[in-house]
Design an enzyme around this catalytic site. Structure first.
Site, short mmCIF file in Angstrom:
data_model
loop_
_atom_site.label_atom_id
_atom_site.label_comp_id
_atom_site.label_asym_id
_atom_site.label_seq_id
_atom_site.Cartn_x
_atom_site.Cartn_y
_atom_site.Cartn_z
N GLU A 48 0.83 -1.21 0.00
CA GLU A 48 0.00 0.00 0.00
C GLU A 48 0.88 1.26 0.00
OE1 GLU A 48 -2.27 0.79 3.62
OE2 GLU A 48 -3.99 1.33 2.35
N THR A 49 0.55 2.17 -0.92
CA THR A 49 1.27 3.44 -1.08
C THR A 49 2.79 3.25 -1.03
OG1 THR A 49 1.09 4.04 1.29
CG2 THR A 49 -0.64 4.86 -0.20
#
Length: 338
Positions: A48-49
């Site tokens: 994630e990110t």
């Protein structure tokens, strides 16, 4: 028609981003893409990110203190039509491997938690935004909409993805299962914050969420994640209290089969690397023989899901009416009667 044939090698990344530096993190991503391709993988997934790193300051300080990071984070977030994202498309094509990227998306003045599937010929298959950023994430990121709960046909199978605690939202999971998802990317940050004080944020619960997703939906789950190293510690933890709240390590990447079984040898939580597993879609049919929650194991006469996948826009443009305001004219018949 959904086919349950085909095999390939999948890869998931466990690595530390180059924090708040999109260009350096993209360089690192491309090196990992090349490494996975050389190893024979046909799909690689990032956490994630991952670009430009998860904004850990959100969990460590006040919103006011976070403003000090925001300008840099915004500048290092990606636009889907920008040259940085183009580098990821080119890397997928050059190395002949599909990529599920995790990044902070910049759209105008707002940020979103993005995932994008890129085909092995360098085309964007689809992109999505996290439907509901979790807790303090909502102070930085906007929300997705129902169009982000989607599964897409690829030469490898039907692929979808969710981020982090989207895997704790039963209705979102059911929406994905209902589209006959076969390969799911469960993108996580590291499990490093509040360890010992908030069990729900730790590795036990969240690796279980990935594993349960696999067995609930009878789907292969690729679960990449990042980790906290010295660079993150130096950047985010400038007080003794913050050094207690965020700890080194936190990498728990794994790949799960459709019966929930782990398929890869895990890395130490503080080690960078790539995990691999062989995917055989035929295993899904065996898992679904016992329980298919959107098929023979469903009870739509008792419970059903209402799903709105319409893309929502804050502005809808309309065209002014062209109807005449002149007095209506009488027909020939009406004129004769008059």
């Amino acid at each position: 028609m959904v086919e349950y044939t085909g095999t390939f090698k999948a890869a998931v990344v466990q690595a530390e981003p180059v924090w708040l530096d999109a260009d350096a993190t993209i360089d690192k991503s491309i090196a990992l893409i090349e490494e996975a391709s050389r190893a024979g993988a046909q799909l690689i997934a990032f956490g994630e990110t991952f670009i430009p790193g998860y904004p850990w300051w959100l969990w460590l300080d006040s919103p006011a203190a976070g403003f000090g990071f925001f300008g840099r984070y915004h500048e290092n977030s990606l636009t889907l039509d920008g040259p940085r994202f183009r580098l990821l498309l080119d890397a997928a094509r050059t190395h002949g491997i599909s990529v599920m990227a995790g990044y902070s998306e910049r759209s105008g003045g707002s940020l979103y938690m993005g995932q994008a599937l890129i085909s092995a010929d360098g085309e964007l298959v689809y992109s999505r935004r996290k439907l509901k950023p979790t807790h303090v994430e909502r102070t930085v990121f906007g929300e997705g909409n129902g169009s982000d709960l989607s599964v897409h046909d690829t030469p490898l199978g039907r692929v979808g993805g969710l981020c982090c605690w989207e895997h704790l939202q039963p209705l979102s999971k059911y929406a994905m299962f209902s589209q006959h998802e076969q390969i799911h990317v469960a993108a996580w940050p590291s499990f490093s914050v509040y360890r010992g004080a908030a069990y729900a944020l730790g590795p036990e619960v969240n690796t279980a969420a990935s594993q349960i997703y696999a067995v609930e939906g009878q789907v292969f789950v690729l679960a990449p994640g990042s980790l906290i190293g010295d660079a993150a510690f130096d950047l985010f933890c400038d007080t003794p209290v913050k050094q207690q709240l965020l700890q080194r390590g936190g990498g728990f990447a794994q790949i799960y089969g459709p019966d929930g079984s782990p398929l890869a040898e895990p890395l130490p939580e503080d080690a960078e690397g790539i995990l691999y597993a062989d995917i055989d879609l035929a295993a899904i049919t065996i898992a679904k023989a016992a329980a298919d929650p959107v098929g023979h194991y469903s009870r739509p006469d008792v419970t059903r899901l209402l799903l709105n996948q319409t893309q929502q826009r804050p502005v809808e443009h309309t065209t002014p009416s062209t109807e005449s305001c002149d007095e209506p004219t009488l027909s020939e018949t009406e004129t004769a009667q008059a």
